[in-house]
Structure formats: C-alpha cells, structure tokens
Motif scaffolding. Structure first.
Motif, mmCIF file in Angstrom:
data_model
loop_
_atom_site.group_PDB
_atom_site.id
_atom_site.type_symbol
_atom_site.label_atom_id
_atom_site.label_comp_id
_atom_site.label_asym_id
_atom_site.label_seq_id
_atom_site.Cartn_x
_atom_site.Cartn_y
_atom_site.Cartn_z
ATOM 1 N N VAL A 237 51.245 -3.460 34.890
ATOM 2 C CA VAL A 237 52.267 -3.985 33.816
ATOM 3 C C VAL A 237 51.416 -4.488 32.751
ATOM 4 N N CYS B 234 59.474 -2.777 33.025
ATOM 5 C CA CYS B 234 57.984 -2.410 33.261
ATOM 6 C C CYS B 234 57.567 -2.541 34.556
ATOM 7 N N GLN C 223 50.046 -6.108 28.845
ATOM 8 C CA GLN C 223 50.604 -7.262 28.412
ATOM 9 C C GLN C 223 51.517 -6.891 27.336
ATOM 10 N N LYS C 224 51.252 -5.720 26.790
ATOM 11 C CA LYS C 224 52.156 -5.209 25.781
ATOM 12 C C LYS C 224 53.226 -4.338 26.486
ATOM 13 N N ASN C 225 54.614 -4.649 26.351
ATOM 14 C CA ASN C 225 55.381 -3.524 27.178
ATOM 15 C C ASN C 225 55.656 -2.268 26.492
ATOM 16 N N LYS D 96 62.657 -5.649 28.703
ATOM 17 C CA LYS D 96 61.483 -4.709 28.677
ATOM 18 C C LYS D 96 60.446 -5.035 29.886
ATOM 19 N N GLN D 97 60.348 -6.285 29.977
ATOM 20 C CA GLN D 97 59.298 -6.761 30.780
ATOM 21 C C GLN D 97 59.634 -6.359 32.259
ATOM 22 N N ARG D 98 60.877 -6.792 32.551
ATOM 23 C CA ARG D 98 61.357 -6.371 33.954
ATOM 24 C C ARG D 98 61.641 -5.001 34.020
ATOM 25 N N GLU E 224 61.368 -15.647 36.686
ATOM 26 C CA GLU E 224 60.320 -15.320 37.203
ATOM 27 C C GLU E 224 59.818 -15.551 38.615
ATOM 28 N N SER F 225 52.904 -10.277 32.625
ATOM 29 C CA SER F 225 53.899 -9.678 32.191
ATOM 30 C C SER F 225 55.288 -10.314 32.349
ATOM 31 N N THR F 226 55.355 -11.539 32.634
ATOM 32 C CA THR F 226 56.680 -12.398 32.735
ATOM 33 C C THR F 226 56.464 -13.341 31.546
ATOM 34 N N SER F 227 56.053 -13.142 30.838
ATOM 35 C CA SER F 227 55.734 -14.476 29.498
ATOM 36 C C SER F 227 57.067 -14.623 28.898
#
Length: 581
Positions: free
Chosen positions: A416, A483, A418-420, A479-481, A509, A500-502
């Motif tokens: 996953v 991914c 850094q950039k989604n 988007k992170q979730r 998280e 990826s949960t930033s």
C-alpha cells in the motif's frame, strides 16, 4: 534498417498481407495511367487526323476502361494502405506499452511520463503516416517516374533529355534540404515533451493551482512552452517549405523547355501533335511523381526522429527481470536483509541505504520509523524487487528475491503505497485489482478489515459507485482505506503499509491494526509510519536515520535505549497524541 525491423517484427500476418498487396495494386494503377497518354496520341494522330470516328471511339473506349481500372486500383490501394498502417500503429503502440510494463522503477526514471506519452501518440502517428506513404507512394511514385520517363524516351528520345537535367538537380536539392531538417525536427519533438509535461502536471495538480491562485502563471508557462513548440516547428519547416518553390521552378522550367523544343519539332515535322500532347502528359506524371517523392522525403525526415525515440524505449533493457528457471512459490512471509546497500545511481557509491541487516519471522508485525528522507520507502521497495539492492542480499521466504519470478514474488507481497492510486471505474473494479476472482463476501470482509465498509455502504450505489479519475470524489482517508482493502484481497504473505494510514484518525487506525491482527495472523506486516502510535504494538520496530538502522527493538526497549525514538515519542506526546504512551 535494424530500427525498421525492430518496430515491424511483431506485425500480424493479416497486416503483412495488406502491406504486400498495397504496392501491387498501386503498380497496377501506374500501368493503366501510363497507357492513357499513349492511347491519346493514337486518337489525335490517327483518328482525328484521318477523321475516323470508329477508330476514335474504339481507342476512346480503351482509354475509359484504363481510367476505370486505374481508379479501382487506386481505391483498393488506399484501403489496403489504411488497413496496413492502422494495424502497424496498433501493434507498435502495443509493443511500446508492453515494454513500459516490463520496466523497473529505475527504467521509468530514464524517461519522463510526458515523454512516454508523446512517444506513444505523436511519434507513433508520425511513423504510421510514413508507413502508409512507403507502401503506397514509395512504390507508386518511383514506378510512375520510371514508366513515364521510359514512355517519354519512346516517344521522342531527344526531347526526353530535358529530364536528364531537371531530375538530378531536383533530387540533389530535395535530399540536401531533408537531411538538414532532421536535427530540427528532433528538437521540435523534445519541445513537445516539455509541453506535455506542463499539461500533465497542471491537470494532476489542478487543485493546488486553484488553491494558490496560480492559474495566470500556469497559463504563462503553457504559453511559453507552446511558443517554443511553434518556434521549433517553424525552424524545422521553413527548410521544408523551400522545396515547394524549388519544385515549381523546376516543373515550369521543364514544361517551358518541352513546349519550346517540342513545338519546333512539330513545326519542322519531326514530331506529331498527338505525340507532343502525350509527351506533355508524361511530363506531368513525371513531375508529379517527383513532388510525391519530395513529400516522402519530408515525412521520412520527421519520422526518422520519431523512430529513434521509439527505438530508445524498445531498446531500453529492463533492469529487473525474472531469472531462468525461477522459483514460483514464496514459502512464507519471512524477510531477511543481509548487508544490503542501495544507490539510485549505479556505480557512484552514493548509497541511500548502507549496511542494512535484519530478519523478520513469518507473521510478525514490524514497524519502521524515521525522519523524512531516511529511505524508509526505498528499503521496503527492495522486498518486491521494485528496485534491486546494489549489494548484499534480500531474502523472502528463505530465498533471495532474485531467484523468484517477478509475478510470483509480487503476488506474495502486497504494497500500500505512500501515494494512494485509484483508477477510473467503480469501487468494486478497483478492489478487484487485488484479486480478480474475489467473491462479494471476500470483498466485503476486506473492506471491513480496512474500516472502509461503512462509508462504501453509505453511497447510493455502494460497491458500484463510480470513482472519478484518481478517486477525486473520495477523501484522502477513504482512498487509503480502499487501497488497504485492495491489498488485503491479494491474501499476501507479506503486507507493506507505507505510511498508508496517515490520513485517518488514530481511532480508525487502531481499528484497522486490530482487524489486520485478527484477519491476517500469518501475514508478515511491515508498517512505515510517522506516528509512534502506529507502530508501538509491533513485535519489533526499526529506527532509520540517513539510510542506516540506528535502533531496533520493541516500543518499551527503544524508549530506554534509543535517544531519537524517545525524542520523537516525547514530541508527539507534547502535541497531544493520546495514543502515545
């Protein structure tokens, strides 16, 4: 020649058939066109002069038949040429795109994205146009030139010597101008790359442009780049456009010479009127053929630069490839680094990772903490071979990652980023990237584990909700979730979460971490994070600084033994991170 072979080697058989058929029918068109002026001379000198209407009608019918057959050959030639060239460009684009898919990250770094787009579009279009010209005009024009010249000499050899002066002069001038224009067309294509770069960056970052009210400045940048393209085009084409007046000068000079000398021959009886009319027709055919050849030269000059740029992509050797007789199964999720060093630039010794050694057991959760630029992402990119270590060994499942086939290795490692990155399409279509055969139940379970199910079900279309380009209609956390859910559907042996949960809150998280622990107990989880709370429950935490591991252990151990880790923890406590203890 090697470049042409390279870009035509995968042309499908049916397109080779059309490619071979096109020149044949074009030659047929030339033959019928060449016969028509010859028949015209018979009509004028034998039919009209003798006032024999039967003869005129008979030969006239033959002329009409030749015209119809010539038209049919021309129409078929145009169709065959179009089908062959379209098939050629289709295959060439597919070759280029497939080649790009084989590239490692380091290969992609050699080309800008905009440059690759230009090569797949503008350059391929240039080569396609020349391909069609070659299989049509490149056969038609020289054959017409030869046939017309032969017939002209047959009618009157003395008068035909006019061509012996005009044709070589014209050929030398065209060749000289075309050769000089090559370097200018190459510069023009580079300007196209720059223009496409500006367009791409502006469209991707349009929200930033709006937020900083930089629209006017971006318009100025685009105008400057567009002006550079225009100036490069003018600089290249001002040489080419000189061919036209030179052609006209030679054409009209030749026609005047033919009228002058041919008229004298008719007056003195050494040439018939019909022969002169027929001769003038051949003059027109010959000079038209020369103009076509000049056009071919112009397009070949332009396409030569495009062929070079296309071959640069096709010649690029992928830095990372599957070995011969590769291992096709990753036994487990264990990871081991043995004295690993890595540099983005080969051979310069400027390592961004130095002397990295550690081991992770299957099913463990490992955290990686470090400041910006400490090469955390670079380190985990070595596991699925997105890059290869410059020295040392990276092992997965007990074997060196270089021993696996890339497909087997990367199917066992889910990343996953850094950039989604999401793609146009529905939520479900994006999730199926993780596993194309996943059932609805598996998709729902992965989304629950990634804490994405609730917001997905809140949409009217649920999993069939259409996402905008790049998921623009979702928040960063959503988007992170998605991914994370997509990665879980791979059921990987190694799961890498690169910060990826930033974009989610600490409570969300924590739910994701708890779900991963229950859902994937046998999956090795490597978590890169900026927040201590994201990794404090990990079995082991690595602290990176300037590409080196300066500390490792559990949260409690690092608080006691590592100054940097302790300072980061205290600073985050001061900022009010409730989960930091």
């Amino acid at each position: 020649m090697s470049s042409i072979k390279k870009i035509t080697k995968n042309l499908e058989k049916k397109y080779w058939f059309y490619t071979a058929l096109c020149p044949l029918v074009m030659i047929g068109e030339v033959i019928f066109e060449t016969v028509i002026p010859f028949l015209m001379a018979f009509i004028i000198d034998n039919g009209i002069a003798a006032r024999d209407m039967q003869y005129v009608l008979r030969i006239g019918a033959c002329m009409i038949l030749c015209s119809v057959l010539s038209m049919c050959c021309g129409a078929f030639g145009a169709r065959f040429g179009a089908v062959a060239s379209q098939g050629f460009s289709h295959n060439l684009r597919r070759m280029l795109f497939s080649k790009v898919q084989e590239f490692s990250f380091s290969n992609v770094d050699h080309f800008s994205t905009a440059s690759l787009v230009t090569r797949l579009t503008t350059d391929v279009n240039n080569v396609q146009n020349v391909y069609q010209l070659v299989i049509r005009i490149c056969f038609r024009a020289p054959f017409m030139l030869t046939a017309g010249t032969v017939m002209a000499f047959f009618l009157n050899a003395k008068l035909a010597f006019v061509f012996c002066i005009s044709i070589p002069v014209l050929a030398v001038i065209i060749a000289f101008i075309s050769i000089k224009a090559y370097s200018r067309f190459a510069v023009m294509l580079e300007k196209y790359d720059r223009l496409n770069t500006i367009v791409q960056e502006n469209l991707i970052a349009i929200r930033v442009v709006k937020a900083f009210v930089r629209g006017e400045r971006e318009c100025e940048k685009f105008a400057e780049s567009a002006d550079a393209v225009r100036n490069a085009q003018l600089n290249a084409e001002k040489l080419i456009i000189r061919i036209s007046p030179v052609m006209q000068l030679v054409v009209y000079s030749t026609i005047i010479a033919v009228f002058w000398f041919g008229g004298k021959m008719v007056v003195f009886g050494s040439m018939k009127s019909g022969e002169l009319v027929s001769f003038l027709s051949y003059v027109t055919q010959i000079l038209t053929s020369l103009m076509m050849i000049a056009m071919i030269f112009v397009n070949i000059v332009l396409s030569r630069a495009s062929v070079r740029r296309i071959c640069e992509v096709l010649d690029e050797h992928p830095d990372i490839a599957s070995p011969e007789n590769p291992v096709e199964t990753v036994a487990d999720g264990s990871v081991e680094f043995k004295d690993v060093c890595f540099s983005y630039s080969k051979g310069n010794g400027n390592f961004v990772l130095s002397d990295i050694s550690f081991s992770i057991k299957p099913g463990q959760t490992v955290g990686i903490i470090g400041g910006t630029g400490s090469s955390k992402t670079t380190l985990v990119n070595l596991i699925p071979r997105l890059y290869d270590a410059s020295s040392g060994e990276v092992l997965a499942g007990g074997k060196n990652v270089r021993e696996y086939s890339l497909k087997a290795l990367r199917n066992s490692v889910a990343v996953v980023l850094q950039k989604n990155v999401l793609f146009s399409g529905t939520i479900k279509e994006n999730l199926l990237w993780g596993n194309a055969n996943a059932s609805d139940e598996e998709i729902a379970a992965a989304c629950r584990a990634a804490d994405a199910a609730d917001f997905i079900l809140s949409f009217p279309e649920k999993y069939d909700t259409v996402l905008g380009q790049g998921g623009v209609n979702l928040s960063g956390g959503q988007k992170q979730r998605l991914c994370i859910a997509r990665a879980l559907l791979k059921n990987p042996k190694i799961l890498i979460l690169d910060d990826s949960t930033s974009a989610v809150d600490t409570a969300t998280e924590k739910r994701i971490r708890d779900a991963l622990r229950k859902l994937c107990p046998d999956t090795t989880k490597i978590i890169i994070a900026q927040r201590i709370c994201s990794v404090k429950d990990a079995d082991c935490i690595f602290v990176l600084d300037d590409g080196k591991i300066i500390g490792q252990g559990t949260h409690e151990e690092l608080l006691q033994t590592n100054t940097i880790y302790r300072e980061v923890n205290e600073s985050q406590q001061t900022m009010g991170d409730a989960d930091v203890v």
